[in-house]
Design a protein around this motif. Structure first.
Motif, short mmCIF file in Angstrom:
data_model
loop_
_atom_site.label_atom_id
_atom_site.label_comp_id
_atom_site.label_asym_id
_atom_site.label_seq_id
_atom_site.Cartn_x
_atom_site.Cartn_y
_atom_site.Cartn_z
N ASP A 89 61.35 33.72 31.51
CA ASP A 89 61.40 34.24 30.14
C ASP A 89 62.18 35.54 30.04
O ASP A 89 62.97 35.75 29.10
CB ASP A 89 59.99 34.44 29.60
CG ASP A 89 59.24 33.13 29.43
OD1 ASP A 89 59.92 32.09 29.34
OD2 ASP A 89 58.00 33.16 29.38
N TYR A 90 61.99 36.44 31.01
CA TYR A 90 62.66 37.73 30.90
C TYR A 90 64.17 37.60 31.13
O TYR A 90 64.96 38.36 30.57
CB TYR A 90 62.07 38.74 31.90
CG TYR A 90 62.11 38.31 33.34
CD1 TYR A 90 63.20 38.60 34.14
CD2 TYR A 90 61.03 37.63 33.91
CE1 TYR A 90 63.24 38.22 35.47
CE2 TYR A 90 61.07 37.25 35.24
CZ TYR A 90 62.16 37.54 36.01
OH TYR A 90 62.19 37.16 37.33
N VAL A 91 64.60 36.60 31.93
CA VAL A 91 66.03 36.37 32.10
C VAL A 91 66.62 35.76 30.83
O VAL A 91 67.70 36.14 30.38
CB VAL A 91 66.28 35.46 33.31
CG1 VAL A 91 67.77 35.16 33.47
CG2 VAL A 91 65.76 36.11 34.58
N GLU A 92 65.91 34.82 30.25
CA GLU A 92 66.37 34.23 28.98
C GLU A 92 66.42 35.29 27.88
O GLU A 92 67.34 35.29 27.04
CB GLU A 92 65.43 33.10 28.57
CG GLU A 92 65.43 31.90 29.51
CD GLU A 92 66.70 31.08 29.40
OE1 GLU A 92 67.52 31.38 28.50
OE2 GLU A 92 66.90 30.17 30.21
N ALA B 27 66.99 38.49 28.30
CA ALA B 27 68.14 39.36 28.57
C ALA B 27 69.44 38.68 28.12
O ALA B 27 70.33 39.34 27.55
CB ALA B 27 68.20 39.70 30.05
N ARG B 28 69.55 37.39 28.36
CA ARG B 28 70.75 36.68 27.91
C ARG B 28 70.80 36.60 26.38
O ARG B 28 71.87 36.67 25.77
CB ARG B 28 70.79 35.28 28.51
CG ARG B 28 71.25 35.25 29.96
CD ARG B 28 71.73 33.86 30.33
NE ARG B 28 70.60 32.92 30.35
CZ ARG B 28 69.99 32.51 31.45
NH1 ARG B 28 70.39 32.97 32.62
NH2 ARG B 28 69.00 31.65 31.39
N ALA B 29 69.63 36.42 25.77
CA ALA B 29 69.60 36.31 24.31
C ALA B 29 70.00 37.62 23.63
O ALA B 29 70.55 37.61 22.51
CB ALA B 29 68.21 35.90 23.84
N THR B 30 69.75 38.74 24.26
CA THR B 30 70.13 40.03 23.69
C THR B 30 71.59 40.38 23.92
O THR B 30 72.03 41.46 23.52
CB THR B 30 69.25 41.14 24.27
OG1 THR B 30 69.35 41.13 25.71
CG2 THR B 30 67.79 40.96 23.88
N TRP C 114 76.74 40.04 34.90
CA TRP C 114 76.55 40.91 36.05
C TRP C 114 75.35 41.83 35.87
O TRP C 114 74.65 42.16 36.83
CB TRP C 114 77.82 41.73 36.32
CG TRP C 114 78.14 42.75 35.27
CD1 TRP C 114 78.91 42.59 34.17
CD2 TRP C 114 77.69 44.12 35.24
NE1 TRP C 114 78.98 43.75 33.43
CE2 TRP C 114 78.25 44.71 34.07
CE3 TRP C 114 76.90 44.90 36.07
CZ2 TRP C 114 78.02 46.03 33.74
CZ3 TRP C 114 76.68 46.22 35.74
CH2 TRP C 114 77.22 46.77 34.59
N ARG C 115 75.06 42.21 34.63
CA ARG C 115 73.87 43.04 34.39
C ARG C 115 72.58 42.23 34.53
O ARG C 115 71.57 42.74 35.03
CB ARG C 115 73.95 43.67 33.00
CG ARG C 115 74.99 44.77 32.86
CD ARG C 115 74.89 45.42 31.50
NE ARG C 115 73.59 46.03 31.30
CZ ARG C 115 73.27 47.28 31.67
NH1 ARG C 115 74.17 48.03 32.27
NH2 ARG C 115 72.07 47.75 31.43
N VAL C 116 72.60 40.99 34.10
CA VAL C 116 71.42 40.14 34.27
C VAL C 116 71.13 39.92 35.75
O VAL C 116 69.98 40.00 36.19
CB VAL C 116 71.63 38.79 33.54
CG1 VAL C 116 70.46 37.85 33.82
CG2 VAL C 116 71.79 39.00 32.04
N ILE C 117 72.18 39.65 36.52
CA ILE C 117 71.98 39.43 37.95
C ILE C 117 71.54 40.71 38.64
O ILE C 117 70.63 40.69 39.49
CB ILE C 117 73.27 38.90 38.59
CG1 ILE C 117 73.60 37.50 38.04
CG2 ILE C 117 73.15 38.85 40.11
CD1 ILE C 117 74.91 36.93 38.55
N ILE D 173 67.49 39.80 38.23
CA ILE D 173 67.27 38.82 39.31
C ILE D 173 67.19 39.50 40.67
O ILE D 173 66.26 39.23 41.45
CB ILE D 173 68.37 37.76 39.30
CG1 ILE D 173 68.26 36.91 38.02
CG2 ILE D 173 68.29 36.86 40.52
CD1 ILE D 173 69.29 35.82 37.90
N LEU D 174 68.12 40.38 40.99
CA LEU D 174 68.14 41.00 42.32
C LEU D 174 66.87 41.79 42.65
O LEU D 174 66.41 41.74 43.79
CB LEU D 174 69.36 41.90 42.47
CG LEU D 174 70.68 41.19 42.79
CD1 LEU D 174 71.80 42.20 42.97
CD2 LEU D 174 70.55 40.32 44.03
#
Length: 356
Positions: free
Chosen positions: A194-197, A199-202, A207-210, A214-215
């Motif tokens: 959910d938190y990755v989705e 971040a993409r939705a915003t 590269w910032r999401v990864i 994620i890292l």
């Protein structure tokens, strides 16, 4: 294990009783240093720090030239020669100090290269989809079956003077595939969270999401892979020197064992020739293994607790929670039905037909 509900602290109104883990004062502050405070990690880091210090200052503080010959041939450990001497009168303690730098440098360079490649290829392959994922996965599978040690033997036999840097590069370039496969599998499980989705939705860039989403959740796996690669690189460097593949004029712990085996040190009773180098290898491997165990305990709450989790009840009683056992609330005892006024209560013997 049963816990009386009357003695457990109420934490959620209307939701029943809930057991609360006991918290010591200042525990919130210690969470920041929980990893370093682990006894295994602390011991491993101290040992590694000592090895790193010897790698830096070893050639300067060595009491003798490790290649210099003397008349003290095959001397046992003494005040003059702490680890004894070789068949040529060379000081073994100086050889170990000077050889520490080679072992540490090869392990660090190979570990850093393999870790960076595994992160770059594994995380990218797990996050993106389509042709890029298939291509990076195929590349990982190819490098997964390339044997590092035979390749090093071939390269060092071709190159006249194979340096430690060359050996470290070969080990690092051929040891990243397994870590990349593990990181890819973990990234596949994280990319739909959910938190990755969110971040993409915003509108966050890839590269910032990864980098920020994620890292951080892969830190423990990356650290464990780095430690494993360092162990493999150190053992490969020592093995190559022991079998005489790498240069025998450059001192490291494998070179010491090579000369000890070639001169029949065991048959001559010169145990001091090979025991210190063996202990240095074992101690370094133990330090890296302790750090690896500490990483596993830091990641897994079950391993971190080790069956020692305790809960504190409102009455002050502490209950130990054992691994594999789930606490069950003990139901309150059923109250007996009210007895009508004037009723006669019969005992068990009366109901069986006995005396009244």
């Amino acid at each position: 294990m049963t816990i009386s509900p009357s003695s457990i602290e109420q934490v959620i109104p209307g939701q029943g009783a809930m057991a609360q883990p006991s918290t010591a004062p200042g525990r919130a502050k210690r969470r920041r240093f929980r990893f370093i405070a682990n006894a295994k990690v602390a011991a491993g880091l101290v040992i590694l720090a000592i090895y790193g210090l010897f790698a830096v200052i070893g050639p300067w503080v060595a009491p003798y030239d490790p290649s210099a010959r003397s008349s003290d041939v095959l001397q046992a450990p003494s005040a003059e020669h702490w680890f004894g001497t070789t068949h040529l009168g060379q000081d073994i303690f100086s050889q170990i100090l000077v050889g520490t730098r080679s072992v540490v440098v090869v392990g660090l360079i190979a570990g850093v290269i393999a870790t960076l490649l595994s992160i770059l290829i594994g995380v990218t392959s797990g996050y993106v989809a389509g042709v890029a994922d298939e291509g990076l996965s195929a590349l990982s599978n190819v490098f997964l079956v390339i044997p590092a040690l035979p390749l090093i033997i071939i390269v060092t036999s071709i190159v006249e003077r194979a340096s430690d840097t060359l050996v470290a590069l070969i080990i690092g370039l051929t040891s990243w595939a397994w870590g990349a496969r593990v990181l890819r599998a973990q990234t596949l499980s994280l990319r739909r969270r959910d938190y990755v989705e969110a971040a993409r939705a915003t509108g966050e860039r890839t590269w910032r999401v990864i980098l920020f989403e994620i890292l951080p959740n892969l830190t423990a796996i990356i650290a464990s892979g780095f430690v494993g690669t360092v162990i493999f690189a150190v053992m490969s460097e020592i093995t190559l020197a022991f079998i005489g593949i790498s240069s025998i004029t450059t001192w490291n712990w494998g070179t010491i064992l090579f000369w000890a085996q070639g001169q029949q040190a065991l048959a001559q009773g010169a145990w001091w020739w090979f025991v210190p180098a063996g202990l240095a290898i074992a101690l370094l491997g133990t330090a890296l293994a302790l750090i690896n165990f500490g990483i596993d305990e830091f990641v897994s709450p079950r391993l971190r607790s080790g069956g020692r989790t305790r809960i504190r009840t409102a009455s002050g009683r502490t209950v130990r929670m054992r691994v594999g056992f789930t606490p069950v609330l003990d139901p309150p005892p059923a109250s007996p039905p009210p007895v009508p006024v004037g009723a006669v209560v019969l005992s068990s013997t009366d109901r069986k037909g006995g005396s009244r």
